[in-house]
Design an enzyme around this catalytic site. Structure first.
Site, mmCIF file in Angstrom:
data_model
loop_
_atom_site.group_PDB
_atom_site.id
_atom_site.type_symbol
_atom_site.label_atom_id
_atom_site.label_comp_id
_atom_site.label_asym_id
_atom_site.label_seq_id
_atom_site.Cartn_x
_atom_site.Cartn_y
_atom_site.Cartn_z
ATOM 1 N N HIS A 135 0.769 -0.910 -0.007
ATOM 2 C CA HIS A 135 -0.186 -0.156 -0.151
ATOM 3 C C HIS A 135 0.734 1.244 0.234
ATOM 4 C CE1 HIS A 135 -3.074 1.859 0.970
ATOM 5 N NE2 HIS A 135 -4.022 2.124 1.632
ATOM 6 N N HIS A 171 -2.380 -2.679 -9.706
ATOM 7 C CA HIS A 171 -3.403 -1.732 -8.725
ATOM 8 C C HIS A 171 -4.230 -2.974 -8.914
ATOM 9 C CE1 HIS A 171 -6.401 1.446 -6.659
ATOM 10 N NE2 HIS A 171 -5.001 1.466 -6.952
ATOM 11 N N ASP A 180 2.729 5.146 -6.743
ATOM 12 C CA ASP A 180 3.931 4.928 -6.237
ATOM 13 C C ASP A 180 4.974 5.022 -6.662
ATOM 14 O OD1 ASP A 180 3.411 5.181 -3.823
ATOM 15 O OD2 ASP A 180 2.411 3.364 -3.758
#
Ligand code: CMC
Length: 429
Positions: free
Chosen positions: A268, A307, A363
């Site tokens: 995460h 994802h 990210d």
């Protein structure tokens, strides 16, 4: 004529059921009436990790994972990133509408004037070792705030809720900056109310001996945009933690500490940190093909890729990639960018990633910007937690005000041993 129902025939009994379909869902509780025998508990759905289960109805964030769409309260993320500020976006998430000029002024003023933390927080931080991970310290200090504000227990009082929301949004940057200064052994720098939300955060992090810290406007704005992009993402792991823990009616500081803990994980919010470590491990552009081979052989994952919801380019990654150029124009180019670009180029052509619809996520590039802005790698997840606090609080409040919500308590399918008698120690093999 088509009706919005699902017809289910239970082949165990031959009975037929009509289940209503609303907003593309059936109610799991409607399955309970389906019984194999009169004393049967009733049918449940089994959905580890909530792959196909909506846990709530929400009006906050919309994602279309196949088309790469992200909207907060209906506003496209691209427009917010271009025109809004983080605090305005936080207001939008929490209140449902963009503020008027007067509302925005009052909102910014209140957040700005709640940035101080009790001096005891400093002593609490002293208890952490010099090499304590910043996320561990953040989980601890956010949770500790609940002990400073006993009124936070009044979660059904709208005014009490509002005060805690302002406090949490305001104090998160202060906690983050203080724990950073603790790590590097520098005296804490206090908030400066003349500065913007991100300008003040940079002040508390990096101020040294100058009388007045002046944030670089490009970096201040870039951080603000990154905060907008990270502000909410509907029912992700940490939002789900916030809702689940908050559903026990604990105070929002304790629930936020739980959400922060969820964000800490490398799958995460810890992924931005993991991406940088991965790029360090790869070391050079030439080593990228060999690294990708290892990932395909099951030896680790390509961090910052993939994802649960996006099966297309994460729209936040597109915006962050563009932002990187603006930041690098001020800070100088992060040399790891070449490795990242090569990784993306190879992965996007490779069957393994293409067939699994694995694209760069938020990210993948954010860490490169953070590093260029002098943030230490292990502070990256903290930079995610600060803006996500707005999303967590919006999700928490929506959950509390939703008459359909109750304490979160999933069912299980028990597969363990049947009833058996206790065996005394001397008779066990
Ligand atoms: N690298 C290599 N293979 C991957 C990756 C990856 N990053 N992500 C998924 N896969 C493969 C996985 O091995 C599986 O292959 P197979 O079908 O052969 O077993 C397939 O793709 C589906 O993966 P999954 O684990 O079922 O997908 P998921 O929806 O449960 O996981 C994820 C989503 C984000 C946890 C995962 O893609 C991942 O671990 N990514 C790397 C960590 C990361 O970047 N996390 C940040 C997510 S975005 C921001 C946030 O939420 O905080």
């Amino acid at each position: 004529m088509a009706t919005d129902t699902l017809t289910v025939i239970d082949n165990r009994t031959g009975r037929r059921y009509e289940l209503p379909i609303t907003h593309g869902t059936i109610r799991a509780m409607d399955l309970r009436q389906i019984k194999g025998a009169a004393d049967d508990f009733g049918l449940m759905s089994y959905d580890p990790a909530f792959l196909n289960t909506a846990s709530c109805q929400s009006r906050i964030t919309y994602i279309d994972g196949d088309r790469g769409v992200l909207e907060y309260r209906g506003y496209p993320i691209e427009q917010l990133a271009e025109h809004s500020t983080y605090l305005e976006t936080a207001y939008l998430l929490l209140h449902g509408e963009l503020p008027t000029g007067r509302q925005l002024e009052a909102w910014v003023d209140s957040i700005t004037h709640h940035t101080m933390v009790h001096e005891n927080i400093k002593r609490l931080l002293e208890g952490f070792r010099y090499d304590a991970h910043p996320m561990g310290m953040l989980v601890g200090t956010v949770g500790a705030l609940s002990t400073f504000y006993p009124d936070a227990k009044q979660i059904h009082d709208p005014r009490a809720r509002e005060i805690q929301i302002h406090r949490l949004l305001a104090k998160l940057p202060t906690l983050a900056a203080f724990l950073y200064r603790h790590s590097v052994g520098m005296p804490y720098a206090y908030p400066d109310n003349d500065l913007s939300y991100t300008g003040n955060f940079l002040n508390m992090l990096f101020k040294t001996t100058e009388v007045k810290y002046k944030p670089d406007p490009t970096l201040e704005r870039a951080l603000d945009v990154l905060f907008i992009l990270h502000a909410d993402h509907e029912q992700n792991c940490s939002a789900n933690a916030m809702r689940a823990v908050g559903s026990s009616h604990v105070d929002p500081y304790s629930a936020s500490a739980a959400a922060t803990a969820a964000l800490y994980g490398p799958l995460h919010g810890g992924a931005n940190e993991a991406v940088l470590r991965m790029l360090d491990q790869i070391g050079a552009k030439d080593h990228v093909p060999a690294f990708v081979q290892k990932v395909k052989a099951g030896e680790g994952r390509l961090m910052g890729f993939g994802h649960r919801v996006y099966k297309n380019y994460d729209p936040r990654a597109t915006l962050i990639k563009r932002l990187a150029d603006q930041v690098f124009a001020v800070t100088g180019r992060n040399p790891k960018l070449d490795i990242a670009l090569e990784l993306e180029r190879i992965a996007l052509q490779d069957d393994y990633f293409v067939t699994r619809k694995l694209y760069p996520n938020v990210d993948f590039y954010s860490g490169l910007i953070y590093q260029a802005m002098r943030f230490p790698v292990d502070l990256f997840p903290v930079l995610f937690a600060i803006p996500r606090t707005a999303g967590w609080l919006a999700q928490w409040q929506e959950m509390l005000l939703d008459p359909e919500q109750k304490i979160a308590r999933p069912r299980q399918v028990y597969r363990g041993p049947g009833r058996r008698d206790y065996v005394p120690l001397e008779r066990r093999g």
